[in-house]
Write an enzyme that holds these catalytic residues in place. Structure first.
Site, PDB file in Angstrom:
ATOM      1  N   HIS A 189       2.232   5.871  -1.389  1.00  0.00           N
ATOM      2  CA  HIS A 189       2.218   7.329  -1.186  1.00  0.00           C
ATOM      3  C   HIS A 189       3.372   8.018  -1.907  1.00  0.00           C
ATOM      4  O   HIS A 189       4.452   7.455  -2.085  1.00  0.00           O
ATOM      5  CB  HIS A 189       2.137   7.720   0.292  1.00  0.00           C
ATOM      6  CG  HIS A 189       3.357   7.504   1.113  1.00  0.00           C
ATOM      7  ND1 HIS A 189       3.370   6.692   2.223  1.00  0.00           N
ATOM      8  CD2 HIS A 189       4.614   8.008   1.021  1.00  0.00           C
ATOM      9  CE1 HIS A 189       4.571   6.711   2.763  1.00  0.00           C
ATOM     10  NE2 HIS A 189       5.353   7.498   2.054  1.00  0.00           N
ATOM     11  N   GLU A 246      -1.024  10.120   1.812  1.00  0.00           N
ATOM     12  CA  GLU A 246      -1.413   8.762   2.176  1.00  0.00           C
ATOM     13  C   GLU A 246      -2.682   8.354   1.416  1.00  0.00           C
ATOM     14  O   GLU A 246      -3.361   9.211   0.825  1.00  0.00           O
ATOM     15  CB  GLU A 246      -1.677   8.704   3.696  1.00  0.00           C
ATOM     16  CG  GLU A 246      -0.440   8.980   4.548  1.00  0.00           C
ATOM     17  CD  GLU A 246       0.534   7.800   4.618  1.00  0.00           C
ATOM     18  OE1 GLU A 246       0.597   7.007   3.654  1.00  0.00           O
ATOM     19  OE2 GLU A 246       1.234   7.689   5.645  1.00  0.00           O
TER      20      GLU A 246
HETATM   21  C1  GLP Z   1       8.712   8.928   3.223  1.00  0.00           C
HETATM   22  C2  GLP Z   1       8.796  10.169   2.349  1.00  0.00           C
HETATM   23  C3  GLP Z   1       8.510   9.833   0.898  1.00  0.00           C
HETATM   24  C4  GLP Z   1       9.369   8.656   0.488  1.00  0.00           C
HETATM   25  C5  GLP Z   1       9.002   7.451   1.316  1.00  0.00           C
HETATM   26  C6  GLP Z   1       9.769   6.188   0.943  1.00  0.00           C
HETATM   27  O1  GLP Z   1       7.415   8.609   3.539  1.00  0.00           O
HETATM   28  N1  GLP Z   1       7.904  11.202   2.756  1.00  0.00           N
HETATM   29  O2  GLP Z   1       8.778  10.964   0.091  1.00  0.00           O
HETATM   30  O3  GLP Z   1       9.180   8.378  -0.868  1.00  0.00           O
HETATM   31  O4  GLP Z   1       9.303   7.778   2.669  1.00  0.00           O
HETATM   32  O5  GLP Z   1      10.954   6.118   1.648  1.00  0.00           O
HETATM   33  P1  GLP Z   1      12.177   5.207   1.294  1.00  0.00           P
HETATM   34  O6  GLP Z   1      12.802   5.806   0.079  1.00  0.00           O
HETATM   35  O7  GLP Z   1      13.067   5.299   2.484  1.00  0.00           O
HETATM   36  O8  GLP Z   1      11.648   3.850   1.043  1.00  0.00           O
END
Ligand code: GLP
Length: 266
Positions: A138, A143
């Site tokens: 995503h 999603e």
């Molecule tokens: C959330 C955010 C996304 C982000 C993702 C990954 O779902 N809405 O924008 O890319 O988390 O998070 P992380 O960078 O903590 O792995």
């Protein structure tokens, strides 16, 4: 698509910060699209360092964040407004009135989503969109099976996404992670002039392999970036580890010839 395989997350984050510094110097009123999550934290730290060293002036910069949880107050420590203030906005000279995060408390969410789209357009569109990637591919909170031409909308979150975010931002308390968010659509992201996706660690390797080498599919929203006019992936060796070896060699050779190389020590 440009795939830049970096030594580690620090190097990738510094290179993207250098890219943003260069862009803001060329266009002080740059419109940034910003992301939350653990991935961009190093990037924001390096932007703050560059600001403190007098290299970046954020006074004319505008920003639009990708997403926000439905139902969290902006003062809630896990809200994305709170995250942005704490990780970036409170430490640089950006005018908070020019920073935008979707309104997760809006009574009329449809109207708020449309207003967000209209606002981005009225601001001249996003120059540089920063993206992380979920383990299911995503971007923002789009999603699997979301329309690849979607605009800002309310999205139901998958259990896996809520578990990932519970671990990182809600002290492991799954029940406290909202079940819905307002997010820019993948179509909104595709309208940005440049899209920069960051991904670090082995946990992101399957999503990166799908996005780069898989067919364009709504099951991996980041694969839609194959249709973006200027998408750049800055990833570490672990996130690149499920790409085909011959492609890794090719991406490294292309990078060696690219103007992005100048960012390494910038
Ligand atoms: C959330 C955010 C996304 C982000 C993702 C990954 O779902 N809405 O924008 O890319 O988390 O998070 P992380 O960078 O903590 O792995």
């Amino acid at each position: 698509m440009q795939i830049v395989i970096c030594k580690d997350a620090d190097q990738a984050s510094k290179m993207v910060a250098a890219y943003i510094e260069r862009a803001i110097k060329a266009k002080p009123a740059t419109v940034l699209g910003l992301a939350t999550g653990s991935t961009p934290i190093r990037l924001y730290k390096d932007l703050i360092r560059r600001y403190k060293e007098g290299r970046i002036d954020f006074s004319k910069v505008h920003s639009w964040n990708l997403d926000e949880y439905i139902g969290l107050e902006p003062t809630h420590p896990a809200s994305y407004r709170y995250f942005m203030n704490e990780q970036l906005f409170d430490h640089v000279n950006i005018d908070k009135a020019n920073t935008h995060v979707p309104d997760g408390l809006a009574k009329d969410v449809e109207a708020a989503a449309q207003a967000y789209e209209d606002g981005i357009k009225a601001d001249g569109g996003i120059d540089i969109q920063i993206l992380g990637i979920g383990s299911d591919g995503h971007i923002g909170f789009n999603e699997p099976a979301t329309s690849l031409v979607s605009r800002t909308h309310v999205q139901t979150l998958m259990l896996g996404t809520r578990q990932d975010n519970a671990r990182l931002f809600f002290d492991g308390k799954l029940d406290e992670v909202p079940t819905r968010a307002m997010t820019m659509g993948t179509g909104t992201v595709l309208d940005s002039r440049t899209a920069i996706l960051l991904a670090f660690g082995k946990g992101k390797a399957p999503a990166i392999a799908g996005a780069v080498e898989g067919a364009i599919s709504h099951m991996n929203q980041a694969s839609a970036l194959q249709m973006h006019r200027d998408a750049k992936f800055f990833i570490d060796e672990d996130a690149a580890s499920m790409l085909t070896p011959k492609n890794i060699d090719f991406f490294k050779a292309v990078y060696a010839d690219s103007d992005l190389k100048a960012l390494e020590n910038a």
